[in-house]
Design a protein around this motif. Structure first.
Motif, mmCIF file in Angstrom:
data_model
loop_
_atom_site.group_PDB
_atom_site.id
_atom_site.type_symbol
_atom_site.label_atom_id
_atom_site.label_comp_id
_atom_site.label_asym_id
_atom_site.label_seq_id
_atom_site.Cartn_x
_atom_site.Cartn_y
_atom_site.Cartn_z
ATOM 1 N N TRP A 444 0.865 -1.179 0.000
ATOM 2 C CA TRP A 444 0.000 0.000 0.000
ATOM 3 C C TRP A 444 0.901 1.228 0.000
ATOM 4 N N LEU A 445 0.888 1.968 -1.111
ATOM 5 C CA LEU A 445 1.744 3.136 -1.268
ATOM 6 C C LEU A 445 1.051 4.380 -0.732
ATOM 7 N N PRO A 446 1.812 5.382 -0.334
ATOM 8 C CA PRO A 446 1.198 6.614 0.179
ATOM 9 C C PRO A 446 0.621 7.469 -0.938
ATOM 10 N N VAL A 447 -0.424 8.186 -0.625
ATOM 11 C CA VAL A 447 -1.035 9.141 -1.549
ATOM 12 C C VAL A 447 -0.719 10.538 -1.043
ATOM 13 N N VAL A 448 0.008 11.293 -1.833
ATOM 14 C CA VAL A 448 0.421 12.637 -1.437
ATOM 15 C C VAL A 448 -0.728 13.598 -1.705
ATOM 16 N N LYS A 449 -1.198 14.260 -0.671
ATOM 17 C CA LYS A 449 -2.285 15.223 -0.814
ATOM 18 C C LYS A 449 -1.774 16.497 -1.479
ATOM 19 N N GLU A 450 -2.656 17.091 -2.275
ATOM 20 C CA GLU A 450 -2.291 18.309 -2.987
ATOM 21 C C GLU A 450 -2.150 19.482 -2.009
ATOM 22 N N ASP A 451 -1.127 20.262 -2.229
ATOM 23 C CA ASP A 451 -0.906 21.481 -1.459
ATOM 24 C C ASP A 451 -1.124 22.666 -2.398
ATOM 25 N N LYS A 452 -2.115 23.478 -2.108
ATOM 26 C CA LYS A 452 -2.464 24.581 -3.000
ATOM 27 C C LYS A 452 -1.297 25.552 -3.209
#
Length: 712
Positions: A444-452
């Motif tokens: 299970w790989l990490p999902v990088v959240k978008e930074d505005k």
């Protein structure tokens, strides 16, 4: 018209001396045909023999032509073809009946043609039956008596010790003499002109194979001889399958649960997605029911969870730290031991008989030669090359890995990044299945959240990629080195697969039908362009397309949308079904005179659908691969015509990777087998169970660990 058919002494004239007429009222006789008269048959014994000069066939059963031998005391035997014999029509005033040369019956001239066809057909059937009977008698005689010095009986194994001709193949006599189906020896009759079969040596003049026979050739390191199977008897099994005996059923399949009853109760609680309170209440009921019989040890949900944890495979959690913008970002990565998972499958006594550890080359007999075909991964070239690089006693174990993000929640706020593994040594129906031996979540790989603040910037994009592959990447280089790399168009980016020994990244990556075709080039490009041309014709045309789709007949496993024009579909399989219907729904909407560019694009879509058909085949031969490559070249040529004509109108950029990847479709087929072996569609189906786990069994916080535990 002369009525005399006899000489002055009362003896019947020779056929060449008689004047022949088509009709009693004709005044002009038939001109004699030298070739036809030379083939007229005088009375005498007649014998059917197998023709010597036969071309274009390699089986005795296909010898469909016979020569008629005319014997007499004053002439040598003359070989003619009875089907080429031109029988003169006897004048009814001279002779009322004509004797047929096959059945020796007296036939009236009016019914001669019909009788001749039926009689020749029956004679051919009788000759075939006699050949079959004679072949059976020869095999029985060969089994009971040794073959004499003048004749010898051989099969494929005589010419090539690596070929075993299995039962139901007729043995054929070769050498200096041949016995025909009528028992007549022909010392001079040798199949010198017949084609050689693959694997023949110089001593073998002829093999008999049946049409559609399958030849299986294993890798030389396997030590398994080549075999030829009758098509109806061909079954694909590993070499060790026949010696494998099904083990006795395990008496305690429910381990590590204490009893079958505990396993059933825990399974019900899992399938019903019961919460903690519901599970405790269910266990209270079971305890009251079980006090009178077997021992029931579960007391609460904690006991059930402990047993599920013992039964599932444990995942290792690592925290990866990535520096970015003067800060350190931490991400959780989950994974399990691939070798441990594969070992569990290899130790499964019910699954092990289906493993293929030796490369194979399969070919099918088409009546003239054996044509090579590929389907499973172990019948393709890469598997063969991998085994060739190993020691003779070593066997390749092939892993198929898949990774793709998916939306866990309806609004897409929660996402997951599972890694799924499969073993290519198993047949496709097992490997692509959902049960034991099918796909398994191994990471299970990490999902990088978008930074505005940083979204859309190259540095942020590189940072997101580093978070996924951080375990195999080095830190960022200095600016001086970056400037040097720019001069050569290079980038300081490492690939995680480069850390694996003997790994070629470009050979590992495979063409994917789901994302490159229906979910890529079609859904995002060709379908969008086609909708624009239809919309430019007005609302009536848009409505007509939807009506045509509604009238489309229902097919099995075919989705049937009633509207396609104003709806955005997210499911790639839906786009594939629309692609199959759109030609029939729009061919009368985009005529060439009303919309020439739309008509040209529709022509392109038609070729694209044909290319998709070739890419979807589950068995490929050299002919299908060649036809598929030809279709791709035609599609590319028409598409470039459309791109050139549309360049000044919309300025769409057609330079994207998925358009180029079609060049590698059939290269991957030859290297890895049919596209279904590495299609991501079976892996996409597993996203459904992950979404159910997220919705029903998690508390919506730190869901990765909870989903992995429940999924196991």
């Amino acid at each position: 018209m002369s009525n005399s058919a006899v000489n002055a002494n009362g003896i019947l004239k020779d056929a060449s001396e008689i004047e022949w007429y088509h009709d009693p009222d004709d005044d002009m006789p038939i001109s004699p045909h030298p070739e036809s008269l030379s083939k007229a048959l005088p009375p005498g014994p007649r014998t059917l023999l197998a023709s010597r000069d036969i071309r274009g066939t390699s089986t005795v059963k296909n010898l469909a032509y016979y020569n008629l031998v005319r014997t007499g005391s004053n002439s040598n035997p003359t070989i003619v073809n009875p089907f080429e014999v031109v029988r003169p029509r006897v004048h009814p005033t001279l002779v009322n009946l004509t004797e047929h040369y096959l059945c020796e019956q007296n036939i009236k001239p009016r019914g001669w043609a019909t009788h001749r066809k039926a009689c020749e057909k029956n004679a051919s059937k009788r000759a075939h039956d006699e050949r079959v009977a004679e072949s059976i008698r020869q095999r029985k005689a060969a089994a009971n008596n040794p073959v004499g010095p003048g004749r010898r009986t051989v099969n494929a194994a005589v010419a090539d010790p690596n070929i075993n001709v299995l039962p139901n193949h007729t043995q054929v006599a070769t050498g200096s003499s041949l016995t025909s189906s009528h028992g007549i020896n022909h010392p001079d009759f040798i199949f010198d002109d017949l084609p050689f079969s693959p694997g023949d040596d110089g001593d073998l003049k002829y093999h008999e194979f049946q049409v559609d026979d399958i030849k299986v050739k294993h890798h030389p390191n396997s030590g398994i001889p080549t075999k030829v199977h009758v098509f109806s008897d061909f079954k694909r099994h590993p070499a060790h399958y026949s010696s494998w005996s099904t083990p006795e059923p395990d008496a305690q399949l429910w381990c590590p649960f204490k009893s079958r009853l505990e396993f059933d109760i825990a399974e019900i609680a899992l399938e019903a997605a019961l919460n903690n309170a519901q599970t405790d209440h269910l266990l209270d009921i079971c305890c009251h029911c079980a006090r009178q019989s077997e021992k029931f040890t579960f007391q609460n949900h904690k006991d059930v969870r402990a047993k599920w944890d013992a039964a599932s495979q444990h995942f290792t959690k690592d925290v990866v730290s990535i520096p970015f913008a003067d800060a350190s970002w931490d991400f959780d990565v989950y994974y399990c031991d691939l070798w441990e998972w594969a070992t569990d499958l290899l130790h499964d006594p019910y699954l092990f008989p289906h493993f293929h550890f030796d490369a194979q080359r399969l070919s099918k007999f088409d009546g003239w030669s054996f044509e090579h075909f590929v389907d499973e991964p172990f019948t393709a070239q890469n598997f063969w090359d991998a085994q060739s690089q190993l020691l003779p006693d070593a066997k390749p174990l092939v892993f198929i890995l898949y990774a793709d993000k998916t939306k866990l929640s309806s609004f897409g706020t929660a996402k997951g990044y599972p890694v799924v593994a499969r073993l290519a040594n198993l047949p496709t129906d097992i490997c692509n299945g959902q049960g034991t031996g099918g796909g398994y979540v191994v990471g299970w790989l990490p999902v990088v959240k978008e930074d505005k603040q940083h979204s859309g910037k190259p540095a942020w994009a590189n940072f997101k990629a580093m978070a996924i592959l951080a375990t195999a990447r080095a830190k960022e280089t200095a600016e001086e080195r970056e400037e040097i790399l720019k001069e050569y168009g290079l980038h300081d980016i490492l690939n995680a697969l480069w850390t694996m020994k003997s790994t070629d990244v470009h050979r590992v990556l495979s063409w994917d039908k789901l994302h490159f075709h229906s979910g890529g080039k079609w859904s995002d490009h060709l379908w969008v362009e086609l909708q624009k041309h239809i919309s430019s014709l007005g609302r009536d045309k848009i409505s007509q397309v939807d009506k045509n789709c509604q009238a489309f007949p229902c097919w099995q496993d075919q989705k049937h949308p009633n509207q396609v024009m104003n709806i955005a579909f997210m499911d790639n399989s839906m786009h594939e079904d629309i692609l199959k219907m759109i030609i029939y729904a729009t061919h009368d909407i985009l005529p060439e005179q009303d919309c020439p560019l739309g008509y040209l694009l529709l022509h392109c879509v038609c070729l694209y659908l044909e290319l998709n058909m070739y890419a979807s085949l589950e068995v490929h031969t050299a002919k299908t691969i060649s036809s598929g490559c030809h279709t791709h070249r035609m599609f590319s040529a028409i598409l470039h015509q459309y791109i050139d004509k549309m360049a000044d109108e919309n300025g769409k950029n057609w330079n994207f990777p998925k358009l180029h990847m079609d060049l590698h479709i059939f290269d991957d087929v030859k290297a890895k087998g049919a596209t279904q072996n590495y299609n991501t569609k079976p892996n996409e189906k597993m996203h459904g169970s992950l979404k159910d786990s997220y919705l029903l069994w998690t508390n919506f916080c730190d869901v990765a660990e909870q989903i992995l535990r429940i999924n196991q």
